[in-house]
Design a protein around this motif. Structure first.
Motif, mmCIF file in Angstrom:
data_model
loop_
_atom_site.group_PDB
_atom_site.id
_atom_site.type_symbol
_atom_site.label_atom_id
_atom_site.label_comp_id
_atom_site.label_asym_id
_atom_site.label_seq_id
_atom_site.Cartn_x
_atom_site.Cartn_y
_atom_site.Cartn_z
ATOM 1 N N LEU A 61 -17.759 16.256 -75.362
ATOM 2 C CA LEU A 61 -17.004 15.947 -74.145
ATOM 3 C C LEU A 61 -17.655 16.608 -72.935
ATOM 4 O O LEU A 61 -17.743 16.008 -71.854
ATOM 5 N N ILE A 115 -20.856 17.397 -72.506
ATOM 6 C CA ILE A 115 -22.063 16.643 -72.143
ATOM 7 C C ILE A 115 -21.671 15.379 -71.400
ATOM 8 O O ILE A 115 -22.238 15.028 -70.362
ATOM 9 N N PHE A 116 -20.691 14.683 -71.956
ATOM 10 C CA PHE A 116 -20.261 13.408 -71.384
ATOM 11 C C PHE A 116 -19.770 13.581 -69.949
ATOM 12 O O PHE A 116 -20.200 12.864 -69.037
ATOM 13 N N SER A 128 -22.751 14.519 -67.550
ATOM 14 C CA SER A 128 -23.695 13.453 -67.220
ATOM 15 C C SER A 128 -22.986 12.337 -66.458
ATOM 16 O O SER A 128 -23.601 11.679 -65.612
ATOM 17 N N LEU A 129 -21.690 12.149 -66.720
ATOM 18 C CA LEU A 129 -20.938 11.189 -65.904
ATOM 19 C C LEU A 129 -20.918 11.650 -64.451
ATOM 20 O O LEU A 129 -21.082 10.850 -63.524
#
Lengths: 382, 300
Positions: B273, B275-276, B279-280
């Protein structure tokens, strides 16, 4: 990943044009103008091909140079790895000479290129078989996965891109754009793990890791003739529908995870191509003529978008090969990606570099293919 | 004259004023985009989290407490649970932000600079310099990025430093292409000719007059690329080729949590989560920046 892909897609038209210029005046000058159109097309095409072939050869050599350099900088002494540490100096020198390591570097590189051209990538330490044989065995699995993923990406991505372009700036556009950004931002291995957790672990809707259930693997090996290496195709051809269903339940999740990425990329590119077409005069003309809006969008405009989309689809297909390294690790999918990573952990450099060269070759090949298709389909690119 | 009027005037008196005005206009475009602002907020939060890690974290990220292993989120004062060695996952994610920022920061400085030098030189000199440099760029572009990085790390050995080197080596070609394209558009401009007539050398022209023109597109590309760099770094970590345990790198944490996925879902899910979300954040900001700085891709 995305940046490079977009960059290539945007400049996709440039190489053919440059290649044509380098080839001198096109065929149309040589032949009488009357029949020059068709013949000129063929000759121009061939000349473009010549230029492409030269640049391909250079790219290919560069690719081999990179893997050659990587193979030489590894801290493992290849001679010691073969003869062991207790060998005498004379044995060491003999082994070194038999490997060709006593020759100048450029000779070694030449020999390396020659080996690769003959399809000899060396022998894998891990499987004790020629790397080329190993790669040929595992590659169909990767190809099957990437193909199904691309089909998913195209089937959903193109309509999504069209809808976004038609409703530019409104909630449909924003939603699709946001969903695409979500796709770009998720680590593919994490998405795969979550998918496994939910759909396999909790809900039990799909098959788990691997290409088939273990019970089916034996049946597949014994009863189904391996025509293509793609289980879905082979089992369908043999009429083994229970195997087909089982294979489908295994491939659906990894292919969807990979397909999400190609969906994000394809829908984004479709949207920008469509916006360009929808602002053209012929669209206005069609509307003024009273052509129904649905036909204007899905037939007139989309028809012209399909040509540049070929490049995009080929590129996304190539990038799926890259995504497959991580996806295959998560799903224990016995393809090229898993082969490379397994080789990596046993310091099997011949296999790692052989696999890398093959992926690079497929990459170059797909670029060439999209280039050729593009030139065949679009008269302006000739 | 107020600051607002000074920034928005039609007749700037100095180069500095004009530049500030332009920045201000771009900023106003950006502020109007809620998604871009969300992205900016995420990145600011990430930087703060990394800088203030000792105060934000609740536990030591490395110390093992085996009696508290695999606690679910919320149990025993661990907001996101604990991992297989009893370490607090929340604190590890907080400290992991430092590693992520470290990798992204170094790559985001080195790769674009190298690409900028290659691209502007190729575009400015043209001829065989252009052919050689761009052919080199194409060769690197012909490799899928992660696979090339894998091969590099395999040869050099696993670790954060080598992962950074491998990612940077595979990240520069797109910048070279962008910089070359921008250079070609300004190469024959009158102001370049004027500089040349005044006796400026090639180095001076490229550094002082060509590179600044490429900066805005390169910056947009960097922001959009950040997410890719984070994902590649996490992928290398996941494969065991990036940061080595016990360093709390997010990809490495997912890889460790994979073994407990079915019974202890939080161990692998939480770092993913992180990382997500990060990067989002970079993707959202990059998208907004592109719309604000690049008139070609602005909504028509």
């Amino acid at each position: 990943m995305r940046a490079a892909a977009e960059e290539k897609a945007r400049t996709g038209e440039a190489p053919p044009a440059e290649a044509l210029h380098r080839g001198g005046p096109g065929g149309g000058f040589v032949l009488p103008a009357v029949r020059g159109v068709a013949a000129g097309r063929v000759i121009g095409f061939a000349k473009g091909l010549g230029g492409t072939a030269v640049s391909l050869a250079v790219t290919f050599l560069g690719l081999l140079l990179i893997t050659f350099v990587i193979g030489r900088v590894i801290p493992i002494d290849p001679v010691l790895a073969i003869i062991g540490e207790r060998a005498t100096a004379a044995q060491y020198d003999a082994a070194r000479a038999s490997l060709g390591l006593d020759r100048p570097l450029y000779v070694q590189f030449g020999l390396y290129v020659w080996d690769v051209l003959r399809g000899d990538f060396g022998t894998s330490l891990l499987t004790a078989r020629p790397v080329a044989e190993d790669v040929a065995r595992v590659f169909p699995a990767t190809l099957e996965l990437a193909t199904v993923a691309t089909l998913i990406g195209v089937a959903l991505g193109v309509p999504a891109g069209v809808v976004a372009a038609v409703h530019q700036g409104r909630w449909q556009d924003q939603t699709i754009r946001f969903l695409g950004l979500l796709g770009y931002s998720m680590p593919v291995f994490w998405l795969g793990l979550i998918g496994l957790l939910v759909f396999y672990g909790k809900l039990g809707w799909i098959g788990g890791p691997g290409r088939l259930d273990t019970s089916y693997e034996f049946v597949y090996d014994l009863d189904v003739p391996a025509r293509t290496g793609a289980i879905l195709l082979d089992s369908a051809l043999a009429g083994a529908w229970d195997i087909f269903r089982n294979a489908l339940s295994h491939i659906v999740l990894p292919a969807s995870v990979l397909g999400y990425y190609s969906l994000a990329y394809i829908s984004r590119m479709t949207r920008s191509f469509m916006l360009e077409q929808l602002s053209q005069d012929y669209v206005t003309t069609a509307r003024v003529k009273g052509v129904p809006e649905r036909r204007v969008v899905w037939v007139h405009a989309l028809g012209n978008v399909l040509v540049p989309l070929i490049t995009v689809v080929a590129l996304s297909y190539a990038y799926l090969l890259e995504g497959s390294v991580l996806t295959e690790t998560v799903f224990a999918w016995p393809g090229l990606g898993l082969y490379i990573t397994n080789a990596l952990f046993s310091a099997d450099m011949a296999a790692v570099l052989g696999g890398t060269v093959v992926v690079g070759l497929v990459f170059i090949g797909l670029n060439l293919l999209s280039d050729l298709l593009y030139r065949l389909v679009d008269p302006r690119a000739r | 004259m107020g600051l607002g009027a000074w920034l928005t005037t039609d007749t700037p008196r100095s180069r500095f004023q004009a530049r500030m005005g332009q920045t201000y206009n771009g900023w106003r475009d950006l502020v109007r985009n809620p998604l871009a602002m969300l992205g900016l907020a995420i990145i600011v939060a990430l930087v703060l989290m990394a800088a203030l890690a000792p105060w934000v974290a609740t536990h030591d990220p490395i110390v093992q407490t085996l009696k508290d292993r695999l606690l679910p989120p919320g149990a025993g004062g661990h907001p996101l649970g604990t991992d297989e060695l009893g370490r607090d996952i929340y604190s590890r994610i907080v400290y992991g932000a430092r590693i992520t920022l470290y990798i992204v920061g170094i790559v985001a400085v080195t790769a674009p600079v190298f690409g900028l030098v290659v691209g502007t030189a190729a575009g400015y000199f043209g001829g065989w310099v252009d052919t050689v440099l761009m052919r080199l760029t194409d060769i690197f572009l012909a490799f899928p990025r992660l696979i090339l990085a894998l091969a590099f790390v395999a040869a050099l050995g696993a670790g954060v430093g080598n992962a950074i080197l491998a990612i940077a080596l595979t990240a520069w070609p797109p910048y070279a292409r962008v910089a070359r394209a921008e250079t070609l558009t300004v190469r024959n401009a009158d102001y370049i000719a004027a500089a040349r007539l005044q006796g400026a050398g090639a180095t001076r022209i490229i550094l002082g007059h060509v590179m600044p023109m490429c900066l805005s597109s390169v910056i947009v590309r960097v922001t959009l690329d950040m997410a890719g760099i984070i994902l590649t770094a996490a992928g290398l970590g996941f494969l065991g080729l990036g940061a080595q345990p016990p360093l709390p790198e997010w990809g490495t944490m997912i890889s460790a949590g994979r073994k407990f996925l079915l019974d202890h879902w939080w161990v692998a899910t939480m770092p993913g989560l992180a990382i997500f979300v990060v990067s989002l954040g970079f993707n959202l900001l990059g998208d907004g920046l592109r719309d604000a700085l690049d008139p070609r891709s602005a909504p028509r």
